[in-house]
Design an enzyme around this catalytic site. Structure first.
Site, PDB file in Angstrom:
ATOM      1  N   TYR A   6      -1.478  -0.208  10.519  1.00 12.30           N
ATOM      2  CA  TYR A   6      -1.792  -0.876   9.250  1.00 12.30           C
ATOM      3  C   TYR A   6      -0.611  -0.737   8.273  1.00 12.30           C
ATOM      4  CZ  TYR A   6      -3.546  -1.353   4.486  1.00 12.30           C
ATOM      5  OH  TYR A   6      -3.684  -1.702   3.170  1.00 12.30           O
TER       6      TYR A   6
ATOM      7  N   LYS B  59       2.192  -3.604   6.624  1.00  9.68           N
ATOM      8  CA  LYS B  59       2.506  -3.792   5.191  1.00  9.68           C
ATOM      9  C   LYS B  59       4.015  -3.703   4.971  1.00  9.68           C
ATOM     10  CE  LYS B  59      -1.485  -4.610   3.693  1.00  9.68           C
ATOM     11  NZ  LYS B  59      -1.805  -5.844   2.978  1.00  9.68           N
TER      12      LYS B  59
ATOM     13  N   SER C 254       0.838  -1.204   0.000  1.00  5.03           N
ATOM     14  CA  SER C 254       0.000   0.000   0.000  1.00  5.03           C
ATOM     15  C   SER C 254       0.868   1.248   0.000  1.00  5.03           C
ATOM     16  CB  SER C 254      -0.856  -0.034   1.271  1.00  5.03           C
ATOM     17  OG  SER C 254      -1.419   1.218   1.515  1.00  5.03           O
TER      18      SER C 254
HETATM   19  N1  NAD Z   1      -8.751  -1.168  -0.992  1.00  3.81           N
HETATM   20  C1  NAD Z   1      -7.691  -0.385  -1.207  1.00  3.81           C
HETATM   21  O1  NAD Z   1      -7.811   0.749  -1.708  1.00  3.81           O
HETATM   22  C2  NAD Z   1      -6.302  -0.876  -0.837  1.00  3.81           C
HETATM   23  C3  NAD Z   1      -5.226   0.015  -0.931  1.00  3.81           C
HETATM   24  C4  NAD Z   1      -3.948  -0.444  -0.620  1.00  3.81           C
HETATM   25  C5  NAD Z   1      -3.737  -1.766  -0.256  1.00  3.81           C
HETATM   26  N2  NAD Z   1      -4.808  -2.617  -0.155  1.00  3.81           N
HETATM   27  C6  NAD Z   1      -4.546  -4.011   0.239  1.00  3.81           C
HETATM   28  O2  NAD Z   1      -5.161  -4.864  -0.715  1.00  3.81           O
HETATM   29  C7  NAD Z   1      -5.610  -6.064  -0.086  1.00  3.81           C
HETATM   30  C8  NAD Z   1      -7.060  -6.307  -0.440  1.00  3.81           C
HETATM   31  O3  NAD Z   1      -7.821  -5.170  -0.036  1.00  3.81           O
HETATM   32  P1  NAD Z   1      -9.414  -5.155  -0.245  1.00  3.81           P
HETATM   33  O4  NAD Z   1      -9.810  -3.735  -0.321  1.00  3.81           O
HETATM   34  O5  NAD Z   1      -9.776  -6.090  -1.322  1.00  3.81           O
HETATM   35  O6  NAD Z   1      -9.873  -5.740   1.168  1.00  3.81           O
HETATM   36  P2  NAD Z   1     -11.053  -6.773   1.517  1.00  3.81           P
HETATM   37  O7  NAD Z   1     -11.278  -6.668   2.986  1.00  3.81           O
HETATM   38  O8  NAD Z   1     -12.207  -6.580   0.608  1.00  3.81           O
HETATM   39  O9  NAD Z   1     -10.378  -8.177   1.170  1.00  3.81           O
HETATM   40  C9  NAD Z   1      -9.558  -8.879   2.073  1.00  3.81           C
HETATM   41  C10 NAD Z   1     -10.021 -10.326   2.052  1.00  3.81           C
HETATM   42  O10 NAD Z   1      -9.136 -11.095   2.871  1.00  3.81           O
HETATM   43  C11 NAD Z   1      -9.909 -11.991   3.668  1.00  3.81           C
HETATM   44  N3  NAD Z   1      -9.097 -12.308   4.863  1.00  3.81           N
HETATM   45  C12 NAD Z   1      -8.670 -11.447   5.812  1.00  3.81           C
HETATM   46  N4  NAD Z   1      -7.927 -12.118   6.720  1.00  3.81           N
HETATM   47  C13 NAD Z   1      -7.898 -13.431   6.329  1.00  3.81           C
HETATM   48  C14 NAD Z   1      -7.289 -14.597   6.833  1.00  3.81           C
HETATM   49  N5  NAD Z   1      -6.554 -14.598   7.957  1.00  3.81           N
HETATM   50  N6  NAD Z   1      -7.463 -15.761   6.176  1.00  3.81           N
HETATM   51  C15 NAD Z   1      -8.195 -15.808   5.020  1.00  3.81           C
HETATM   52  N7  NAD Z   1      -8.796 -14.720   4.486  1.00  3.81           N
HETATM   53  C16 NAD Z   1      -8.643 -13.533   5.138  1.00  3.81           C
HETATM   54  C17 NAD Z   1     -11.200 -11.240   3.955  1.00  3.81           C
HETATM   55  O11 NAD Z   1     -12.287 -12.090   4.281  1.00  3.81           O
HETATM   56  C18 NAD Z   1     -11.428 -10.509   2.626  1.00  3.81           C
HETATM   57  O12 NAD Z   1     -12.194 -11.299   1.729  1.00  3.81           O
HETATM   58  C19 NAD Z   1      -5.339  -5.896   1.391  1.00  3.81           C
HETATM   59  O13 NAD Z   1      -4.151  -6.578   1.708  1.00  3.81           O
HETATM   60  C20 NAD Z   1      -5.175  -4.395   1.556  1.00  3.81           C
HETATM   61  O14 NAD Z   1      -4.320  -4.094   2.635  1.00  3.81           O
HETATM   62  C21 NAD Z   1      -6.073  -2.199  -0.427  1.00  3.81           C
END
Ligand code: NAD
Length: 334
Positions: A142, A146, A118
């Site tokens: 958070y 990362k 991120s």
């Molecule tokens: N959404 C954004 O703008 C953004 C920006 C930067 C980084 N990210 C990173 O991208 C990734 C995905 O983000 P997102 O927005 O799709 O989030 P999200 O919460 O929609 O997806 C995360 C998924 O991981 C699953 N999960 C969490 N812990 C788990 C575990 N221990 N075992 C199995 N499954 C587990 C959750 O059920 C969920 O389906 C994350 O790592 C987040 O930090 C997202």
């Protein structure tokens, strides 16, 4: 053994779009998700396993059943405010469990990983647009989780020959409603879904700070359509398959949009004016976060194709409306 890619957190927002992109490219996709943060969505293009990323028994079954070409590691807790209140569960889920996953990968000689990092690893911007050489000083637990995983990947690459791509996303946004995929987090903290909910329900929209040193005084962010983001993962994977060299790379568009700009487009798309209330600034919000995209362009020849603001908001609105109709239909049936 059948070849496959493993996508942790593949039922979540960005993960689900990426599984679709991978399936379209012809890969057999296995999702591992515990559904702690996601709704049960229909993902007919993938094989869905319900479980935790640190469930060693389950991981051994998956790695024995398939020749896993790479792991796409999305699973994590993502809400910055929550990470301040509950750092322990964030370090456990995002860091410790990743260590377990990596250990099992190495046991099975799986040495490629595409990691969801991120722009939060950079912390307060010292200059914008931010390139990958920008100092890393995350301000939230958070962001630190990362960065901790990025360090782990670096060390494992050196010691165990792991090949990794750490993709530092800026603001993922938009939807592919035609495939039933959109953005939904609990709690929702992301601007576009919050605006859509508030405007369509006639509730107030809050702007946190309108006295920043930006063109209209509100914060500026780099919104990248989740479909473009998904494609970046496919490209990173292909790069890892061809060259084992690891990568740390920003995924953004290089274009910033202010909160007021996003609001205006959302009002236009919803054909409804918002009731706006300006609130004090929030602690830790940077005025401008915009990605330098040079590395992404040079290495992947990647250009975002769906990331203009109108396309992003229109797609998010279409999915929002689709979900609303589904909920209404369910309500009528019950
Ligand atoms: N959404 C954004 O703008 C953004 C920006 C930067 C980084 N990210 C990173 O991208 C990734 C995905 O983000 P997102 O927005 O799709 O989030 P999200 O919460 O929609 O997806 C995360 C998924 O991981 C699953 N999960 C969490 N812990 C788990 C575990 N221990 N075992 C199995 N499954 C587990 C959750 O059920 C969920 O389906 C994350 O790592 C987040 O930090 C997202």
């Amino acid at each position: 053994m059948k070849k496959a890619v493993l996508v942790t957190g593949g039922a979540g927002y960005i993960g689900s779009h990426t599984t679709l992109a991978l399936a379209i490219e012809g890969y057999h996709v296995v999702i591992l998700d515990d559904f702690s943060q996601s709704q049960t969505v229909d993902l007919p293009w993938a094989e869905v396993m319900h479980g935790d990323i640190a469930d060693v028994v389950l991981l051994n079954i998956i790695f024995k059943r398939y020749e896993i070409q790479a792991v796409f590691h999305f699973a994590a807790f993502i809400e910055v405010g929550e990470s301040v209140k509950r750092p322990r569960s964030f370090y456990d889920n995002n860091v410790s469990k990743t260590a377990t996953l990596l250990a099992v990968m190495l046991d099975h000689d799986v040495r490629r990983i595409i990691f969801s990092s991120s722009c939060a690893v950079y912390g307060a911007p010292q200059y914008v647009p931010m390139d990958e050489f920008h100092p890393t000083a995350p301000v939230s637990p958070y962001g630190r989780t990362k960065l901790a995983v990025e360090f782990m990947l670096q060390d494992y690459a050196r010691a165990y020959g792991l090949g990794y791509a750490s993709l530092r996303y800026f603001n993922a946004s938009g939807a592919q409603w035609e495939h039933g995929l959109g953005e939904q987090h609990t709690p929702e903290t992301h601007l576009i879904p919050l605006l859509l909910d508030a405007i369509t329900q006639g509730r107030e929209v809050y702007i946190f700070g309108d006295d920043y040193a930006t063109l209209d005084g509100t914060c500026v962010r780099d919104y990248v359509h989740v479909r473009d983001l998904a494609q970046a993962h496919v490209l990173a994977f292909k790069q890892l398959l061809n060259k084992s060299e690891s990568l740390v790379i920003n995924v953004g568009t290089g274009v910033g949009h202010s909160v007021r700009e996003v609001l205006a487009v959302t009002e236009h798309v919803c054909r409804r004016a918002a009731k706006v209330q300006v609130m004090p600034r929030r602690l830790g919000d940077a005025p401008v976060l915009v990605s330098n995209t040079q590395r992404m362009q040079e290495i992947f020849c990647w250009q975002p194709e769906h990331s203009d603001l109108m396309t992003i908001v229109t797609s998010a609105y279409a999915w929002h409306q689709q979900r609303r109709q589904e909920r209404q239909a369910l309500h009528v049936t019950l």
